[in-house]
Design a protein around this motif. Sequence first.
Motif, short mmCIF file in Angstrom:
data_model
loop_
_atom_site.label_atom_id
_atom_site.label_comp_id
_atom_site.label_asym_id
_atom_site.label_seq_id
_atom_site.Cartn_x
_atom_site.Cartn_y
_atom_site.Cartn_z
N LYS A 1 -9.16 -9.45 9.88
CA LYS A 1 -9.54 -8.15 10.43
C LYS A 1 -8.32 -7.24 10.57
O LYS A 1 -8.38 -6.04 10.24
N VAL A 2 -7.20 -7.79 11.04
CA VAL A 2 -5.98 -6.99 11.19
C VAL A 2 -5.54 -6.45 9.83
O VAL A 2 -5.16 -5.28 9.70
N GLY A 3 -5.58 -7.31 8.80
CA GLY A 3 -5.21 -6.86 7.47
C GLY A 3 -6.10 -5.74 6.96
O GLY A 3 -5.63 -4.76 6.37
N LEU A 4 -7.41 -5.86 7.21
CA LEU A 4 -8.34 -4.81 6.78
C LEU A 4 -8.11 -3.51 7.54
O LEU A 4 -8.21 -2.42 6.95
N VAL A 5 -7.80 -3.61 8.82
CA VAL A 5 -7.53 -2.40 9.61
C VAL A 5 -6.27 -1.70 9.09
O VAL A 5 -6.21 -0.46 9.04
N ILE A 6 -5.26 -2.49 8.68
CA ILE A 6 -4.06 -1.89 8.12
C ILE A 6 -4.40 -1.12 6.84
O ILE A 6 -3.92 0.00 6.62
N LEU B 1 -7.25 0.15 6.19
CA LEU B 1 -8.04 1.30 6.62
C LEU B 1 -7.14 2.43 7.11
O LEU B 1 -7.38 3.61 6.82
N VAL B 2 -6.08 2.08 7.83
CA VAL B 2 -5.15 3.10 8.32
C VAL B 2 -4.42 3.76 7.15
O VAL B 2 -4.19 4.97 7.15
N GLU B 3 -4.06 2.97 6.15
CA GLU B 3 -3.40 3.54 4.97
C GLU B 3 -4.33 4.53 4.26
O GLU B 3 -3.90 5.60 3.82
N LEU B 4 -5.60 4.16 4.14
CA LEU B 4 -6.55 5.08 3.52
C LEU B 4 -6.74 6.34 4.37
O LEU B 4 -6.90 7.44 3.83
N ALA B 5 -6.71 6.19 5.68
CA ALA B 5 -6.83 7.35 6.57
C ALA B 5 -5.64 8.30 6.38
O ALA B 5 -5.80 9.53 6.41
N TRP B 6 -4.46 7.71 6.20
CA TRP B 6 -3.27 8.54 5.95
C TRP B 6 -3.43 9.32 4.64
O TRP B 6 -3.06 10.49 4.55
N LEU B 7 -4.02 8.67 3.63
CA LEU B 7 -4.26 9.35 2.36
C LEU B 7 -5.26 10.50 2.55
O LEU B 7 -5.08 11.59 1.98
N GLU C 1 -12.54 4.58 2.72
CA GLU C 1 -12.44 4.23 4.15
C GLU C 1 -13.74 3.63 4.65
O GLU C 1 -13.74 2.61 5.36
N VAL C 2 -14.85 4.26 4.31
CA VAL C 2 -16.15 3.77 4.78
C VAL C 2 -16.42 2.37 4.22
O VAL C 2 -16.93 1.49 4.92
N ALA C 3 -16.09 2.15 2.95
CA ALA C 3 -16.33 0.83 2.34
C ALA C 3 -15.55 -0.25 3.06
O ALA C 3 -16.07 -1.33 3.39
N VAL C 4 -14.27 0.00 3.34
CA VAL C 4 -13.45 -0.98 4.06
C VAL C 4 -13.95 -1.12 5.50
O VAL C 4 -13.96 -2.22 6.06
#
Length: 628
Positions: free
Chosen positions: A385-390, A392-398, A475-478
């Motif tokens: 879960k932590v890896g997926l959230v990371i 997700l945060v990278e995609l949010a930055w994009l 982001e939504v997919a992840v």
Amino acid sequence: MRVMTKSALRLLAVPLAVLGLLFGTAAPASAHAALVGSDPAQGSVVKTAPAQVRLTFSEGVLLSRDAIRVLGPDGERAETGDANDGGRGNTTAAVALRPGLGNGTYTVAWKAVSADSHPVAGAFTFSIGAPSKTSVALPAQEVGGGAVGALYDIARYAAYLGFALLVGAAFFIGVCWPDGARTRPMRRLAATGWATMVAATILLLMLRAPYANGGTLGDAFDLGGVRDVLDTRPGAALLSRLLLLAAGAVFIAVLFGSWAKREDPVERQDLAWGLAIGGTVVSVGLAATWAMAEHASVGIQASVAMPVDIVHLLAVAVWLGGLTALLAALWSGQRVERATVQRFSKIAFGAVVTLVVTGVYQSWRQLGSWDALVSTGYGQLLLVKVGLVIVLVELAWLSRRWTARLGEAAVRGRAVAVAQPVAAGRKGAGGGGGDASERAGQLARQEAALAKERARKERDGDAERTGLRKSVLAEVAVAVVVLAVTTLLTGTQPGRAAEEGAAQQASAPVAEVPEPLDVRIPFDTGGTDGKGEAEVTMDPGGIAENELHLLVTSPDGRAFDVPEVQISFTLKSKKIGPIPVTLGKVDTGHWSAANVQIPVPGEWTIAVTVRTSDIDQVTRTKVVKIGS
């Protein structure tokens, strides 16, 4: 419309694929309440029969009538009456035993519902007098498993997903995009979230009894089971969720009805305050239905963990549900201003910070140690879960980068069709005739189709908008995968409880089943064919009932008969014996005896007497250790 339908189907394929991957390969949910002690202890040997069997768990448990079964060596029930937990939420459970139980190995099979709503089950053995063979074959106890468990997990996932869609869409409209209340995609998204939660909650209520008791899908329609579930804390939480969803239906009706249609700014603002208060109450209440019945409600610092869990769930809904709402708006070509995207981006960042803070606290509380992070299933899922959230945060930055490049023209979306005014004008020009009215309707539909096509071309031709749409879709997919892993986490034994259970098992005495005794005693009676060897075997070779075999062989290893053979046991240290054993002839040179009872452990002397003729006889002895 066709493009939107295909896109929606592609988006829907993501959660379905995740469900197939995660729930299709997942084992039944592990126990949340660990068995940390028992009396008699697991694997122990007691001298006299106990009056009861008592179990101690790492957290409170709820018991059914047949929660604890004690089976003797012959498979017969040894307990009397029902299990007693000493009160709701107690961490101990006990059942009385029949008086006068005989020696041998007894099997204790137990099942219960842990205080955080998850079913638990297990079995262990203890022995009276000495270990023995047992004929017990335990029936499969699939509490929380099988088809019922898989369907229950899917319903739990659907409930989380519906909560995120409902709360996230309402928050996105109320705080970031008020004009969205007038659009069809937002209405559909919120209504889908509400309907999904209602259906999932009803399904959870129906499946709760067979899920906890190891029943079948047919048991879901047993109204008596549903009634019993309503008397438990998980049942009360689900019923409360349904009542809150009824209030949520009123909230949705007002949000997309009266508030969306109000034109007066003052009236709209006044109604917005009421919606904000009502929406907050419903959202917090819905989140509390999880906090009051799962991990947060038990264990250390429960009074702190429950409000933290509520905040965590709300942050998840605001972030992931809001992302889905933004994606629906962008994909449908609605007019989404740049300021709206920027406002949500800031709120999403705050939600992520909240998730990190509350998640760290929850992880510390559930794991208990760094080692549990890699040595337990809960810790391993948490790492995923932590890896997926990371990611997700990278995609949010994009997505933030694409937002910064947007201009007002890049987010204006599709033009609103003005088919009705055109139709009305053409109707007036035709003098109100039926043919004119029909032509006006056709022209209105054509105008709407052209407006939609222009919006699609404009949407697909805008590089910045396309980039933002794709990054939000990723982001939504992840996020859907994150939600699925979170659902699995709530159905997995916390690391702290797993370590407590492992420590209990490691410290429990292991029942030592003795190896079969095999003794070879040479003899020579001095007469013709008087030499040979007496091989004595005894199974299991302990102080319980044994099966004894004696084989007489010649020096070349062939079995041969002798006129007489005797065997006895003597414990000189306690002046016991000699205890003779009555042998029965089985085959050439082979004698046996059943139910040979050695009363106490110690250094026993085995005496074998062999007579090969009327006058040739000899007695030979050997000292062996029997028992502990």
